[in-house]
Design a protein around this motif. Structure first.
Motif, PDB file in Angstrom:
ATOM      1  N   VAL A 104      59.533  66.852 103.510  1.00  0.00           N
ATOM      2  CA  VAL A 104      58.458  65.898 103.777  1.00  0.00           C
ATOM      3  C   VAL A 104      57.721  66.256 105.070  1.00  0.00           C
ATOM      4  O   VAL A 104      56.492  66.200 105.145  1.00  0.00           O
ATOM      5  CB  VAL A 104      59.045  64.466 103.854  1.00  0.00           C
ATOM      6  CG1 VAL A 104      57.979  63.457 104.217  1.00  0.00           C
ATOM      7  CG2 VAL A 104      59.719  64.103 102.538  1.00  0.00           C
ATOM      8  N   GLU A 105      58.472  66.691 106.100  1.00  0.00           N
ATOM      9  CA  GLU A 105      57.864  66.928 107.416  1.00  0.00           C
ATOM     10  C   GLU A 105      57.248  68.323 107.549  1.00  0.00           C
ATOM     11  O   GLU A 105      56.699  68.659 108.597  1.00  0.00           O
ATOM     12  CB  GLU A 105      58.903  66.687 108.528  1.00  0.00           C
ATOM     13  CG  GLU A 105      60.084  67.670 108.578  1.00  0.00           C
ATOM     14  CD  GLU A 105      61.133  67.440 107.478  1.00  0.00           C
ATOM     15  OE1 GLU A 105      61.002  66.451 106.708  1.00  0.00           O
ATOM     16  OE2 GLU A 105      62.052  68.263 107.352  1.00  0.00           O
ATOM     17  N   SER A 106      57.321  69.140 106.473  1.00  0.00           N
ATOM     18  CA  SER A 106      56.878  70.538 106.601  1.00  0.00           C
ATOM     19  C   SER A 106      55.368  70.684 106.634  1.00  0.00           C
ATOM     20  O   SER A 106      54.849  71.718 107.056  1.00  0.00           O
ATOM     21  CB  SER A 106      57.416  71.358 105.428  1.00  0.00           C
ATOM     22  OG  SER A 106      56.762  70.947 104.228  1.00  0.00           O
ATOM     23  N   GLY A 107      54.656  69.685 106.145  1.00  0.00           N
ATOM     24  CA  GLY A 107      53.193  69.802 106.088  1.00  0.00           C
ATOM     25  C   GLY A 107      52.725  70.622 104.885  1.00  0.00           C
ATOM     26  O   GLY A 107      51.525  70.768 104.659  1.00  0.00           O
ATOM     27  N   ILE A 108      53.657  71.165 104.115  1.00  0.00           N
ATOM     28  CA  ILE A 108      53.273  71.907 102.892  1.00  0.00           C
ATOM     29  C   ILE A 108      53.097  70.862 101.798  1.00  0.00           C
ATOM     30  O   ILE A 108      54.065  70.425 101.178  1.00  0.00           O
ATOM     31  CB  ILE A 108      54.347  72.942 102.499  1.00  0.00           C
ATOM     32  CG1 ILE A 108      54.674  73.847 103.677  1.00  0.00           C
ATOM     33  CG2 ILE A 108      53.888  73.759 101.292  1.00  0.00           C
ATOM     34  CD1 ILE A 108      55.842  74.802 103.420  1.00  0.00           C
ATOM     35  N   ASP A 109      51.875  70.421 101.572  1.00  0.00           N
ATOM     36  CA  ASP A 109      51.665  69.333 100.611  1.00  0.00           C
ATOM     37  C   ASP A 109      50.764  69.739  99.450  1.00  0.00           C
ATOM     38  O   ASP A 109      50.312  68.908  98.678  1.00  0.00           O
ATOM     39  CB  ASP A 109      51.101  68.087 101.322  1.00  0.00           C
ATOM     40  CG  ASP A 109      49.850  68.424 102.101  1.00  0.00           C
ATOM     41  OD1 ASP A 109      49.366  69.574 101.969  1.00  0.00           O
ATOM     42  OD2 ASP A 109      49.358  67.564 102.842  1.00  0.00           O
ATOM     43  N   LEU A 153      68.792  74.535 105.401  1.00  0.00           N
ATOM     44  CA  LEU A 153      69.585  75.594 106.022  1.00  0.00           C
ATOM     45  C   LEU A 153      68.724  76.773 106.485  1.00  0.00           C
ATOM     46  O   LEU A 153      69.247  77.803 106.903  1.00  0.00           O
ATOM     47  CB  LEU A 153      70.682  76.069 105.056  1.00  0.00           C
ATOM     48  CG  LEU A 153      71.726  75.009 104.713  1.00  0.00           C
ATOM     49  CD1 LEU A 153      72.801  75.565 103.796  1.00  0.00           C
ATOM     50  CD2 LEU A 153      72.374  74.433 105.985  1.00  0.00           C
ATOM     51  N   GLY A 154      67.418  76.611 106.361  1.00  0.00           N
ATOM     52  CA  GLY A 154      66.505  77.564 106.991  1.00  0.00           C
ATOM     53  C   GLY A 154      66.262  78.866 106.250  1.00  0.00           C
ATOM     54  O   GLY A 154      65.680  79.785 106.827  1.00  0.00           O
ATOM     55  N   VAL A 155      66.684  78.993 104.974  1.00  0.00           N
ATOM     56  CA  VAL A 155      66.385  80.263 104.287  1.00  0.00           C
ATOM     57  C   VAL A 155      65.076  80.197 103.497  1.00  0.00           C
ATOM     58  O   VAL A 155      64.617  81.207 102.980  1.00  0.00           O
ATOM     59  CB  VAL A 155      67.530  80.756 103.356  1.00  0.00           C
ATOM     60  CG1 VAL A 155      68.839  80.854 104.093  1.00  0.00           C
ATOM     61  CG2 VAL A 155      67.649  79.886 102.118  1.00  0.00           C
ATOM     62  N   ALA A 156      64.481  79.000 103.404  1.00  0.00           N
ATOM     63  CA  ALA A 156      63.206  78.898 102.677  1.00  0.00           C
ATOM     64  C   ALA A 156      62.379  77.754 103.257  1.00  0.00           C
ATOM     65  O   ALA A 156      62.912  76.859 103.928  1.00  0.00           O
ATOM     66  CB  ALA A 156      63.471  78.656 101.197  1.00  0.00           C
ATOM     67  N   ASP A 157      61.051  77.810 102.990  1.00  0.00           N
ATOM     68  CA  ASP A 157      60.152  76.741 103.453  1.00  0.00           C
ATOM     69  C   ASP A 157      59.885  75.729 102.348  1.00  0.00           C
ATOM     70  O   ASP A 157      59.443  74.617 102.607  1.00  0.00           O
ATOM     71  CB  ASP A 157      58.809  77.348 103.888  1.00  0.00           C
ATOM     72  CG  ASP A 157      59.015  78.452 104.910  1.00  0.00           C
ATOM     73  OD1 ASP A 157      59.617  78.162 105.953  1.00  0.00           O
ATOM     74  OD2 ASP A 157      58.623  79.607 104.632  1.00  0.00           O
ATOM     75  N   ALA A 158      60.112  76.155 101.092  1.00  0.00           N
ATOM     76  CA  ALA A 158      59.884  75.274  99.940  1.00  0.00           C
ATOM     77  C   ALA A 158      60.822  75.743  98.832  1.00  0.00           C
ATOM     78  O   ALA A 158      61.459  76.799  98.951  1.00  0.00           O
ATOM     79  CB  ALA A 158      58.434  75.361  99.481  1.00  0.00           C
TER      80      ALA A 158
END
Ligand SMILES: Nc1ncnc2c1ncn2[C@@H]1O[C@H](COP(=O)(O)OP(=O)(O)OP(=O)(O)O)[C@@H](O)[C@H]1O
Ligand SMILES: O=P(O)(O)OC[C@H]1O[C@H](OP(=O)(O)OP(=O)(O)O)[C@H](O)[C@@H]1O
Ligand SMILES: [Mg+2]
Length: 288
Positions: A104-109, A153-158
């Protein structure tokens, strides 16, 4: 002899075996059995991973199989890589969609914002095909499962994953982006270009019989003759309703198949119109 691949594990496994049993085929007694032979239909069932089923069917080692549409598209050899497997008919269970989601907080919308990002998935072929077709350049991180945890766990953004109820996504703090990449359900698959043998035609008829019996009910009602035209418009049936005279002067009895999900609405409308003695009966099996 007919040879059929059936999912041995996962959400498709039980409903696939149940549908085959309902179609009159013997199924395995224990989940440890790897294969079972049904002498009555001269058919052998092989219990395999859904991910592998299209591979066996494409190779021609098995005649047909049951797997998810997404799995079929992921694992069947692509055009030009030799024989492939194709969908024969949808089976009405194991429905899901394959879609993008991001924290939700990633800004990738939006799907466009996936450009340049890393996307985790257990379906890299499907995902890459979609990215290529959409002209989006993004990294694909191939995982085996539990994909939803990859962002945390930081291995992907989506992620791009199978969604049914959305519970798993929500629990991982992800929200859906864009339209589904694919909508899937369990499907019967066969080798592309293979000629249909009579045993496969019979299997299809049996499976269709189960599908129809699950989706339709039989509706019977009595109707004044002057209302017959309007009443049968509400219940056109599949090929046409059966109309027979009642002993009561001026009345007819009507029988038609109706979609289970429409039953109560149709009964209300028939009653309003003036039909009476409206009865619903379930269908156990059929050949149409
Ligand atoms: N709620 C669901 N979760 C997962 N898969 C589902 C769901 N509903 C339907 N399916 C379908 O089930 C198939 C996936 O089956 P399965 O979960 O057995 O495979 P897998 O995830 O690769 O294997 P495993 O979970 O054993 O590692 C896909 O075709 C998918 O679309
Ligand atoms: O939308 P939902 O109803 O929550 O269902 C979807 C979830 O279920 C599946 O996982 P599965 O149980 O197959 O585990 P896996 O990811 O390890 O394969 C799928 O990969 C999603 O994670
Ligand atoms: Mg799974």
């Amino acid at each position: 002899m007919l040879r059929i691949a059936v999912p041995n594990k996962g959400v498709l496994s039980e409903p696939a075996a149940a549908m085959l049993a309902e179609s009159g085929y013997r199924q395995r007694r224990s989940t440890k059995d790897l294969a079972v032979y049904d002498p009555e239909s001269d058919t052998e069932f092989f219990y395999l991973r859904p991910r592998d089923i299209a591979v066996y069917v494409a190779a021609g080692t098995l005649d047909v199989g049951i797997t998810g549409r997404d799995m079929l598209l992921e694992t069947a050899p692509a055009d030009g890589e030799g024989p492939t497997a194709v969908e024969v008919m949808p089976l009405g269970f194991g429905r899901s969609s394959f879609r993008f989601a991001s924290p939700v907080e990633s800004g990738i919308d939006s799907v466009e914002k996936l450009a340049g990002r890393r996307i985790a998935t257990a379906y890299p072929v499907l995902l890459q095909r979609y990215l290529d077709e959409s002209g989006i350049k993004a990294g694909v991180v191939k995982l085996d499962g539990a994909v939803e945890t990859a962002c945390r766990l930081g291995v992907a953004d989506a992620v791009c994953d199978v969604v049914e109820t959305g519970t798993t996504l929500r629990a991982a703090g992800l929200r859906i982006i864009g339209e589904p990449v694919l909508t899937s359900e369990a499907v019967l698959v066969r080798r592309e270009g293979s000629e249909e043998i009579p045993a496969v035609a019979q299997l299809r008829r049996r499976l269709r019989g189960v599908l129809v019996a699950r989706q339709y009910v039989l509706l019977d009602y009595d109707c004044p003759n002057e209302l017959l035209a309007r009443a049968t418009e509400l219940t056109p049936g599949l090929e046409g309703p059966t109309v027979s005279p009642l002993q009561t002067e001026g009345w007819s009895a009507v029988r038609a198949m109706v979609r289970q999900s429409d039953t109560n609405r149709v009964m209300d409308e028939l009653w309003e119109l003036g039909a009476r003695a409206i009865l619903v009966t379930s269908i156990h099996a059929c050949r149409l």
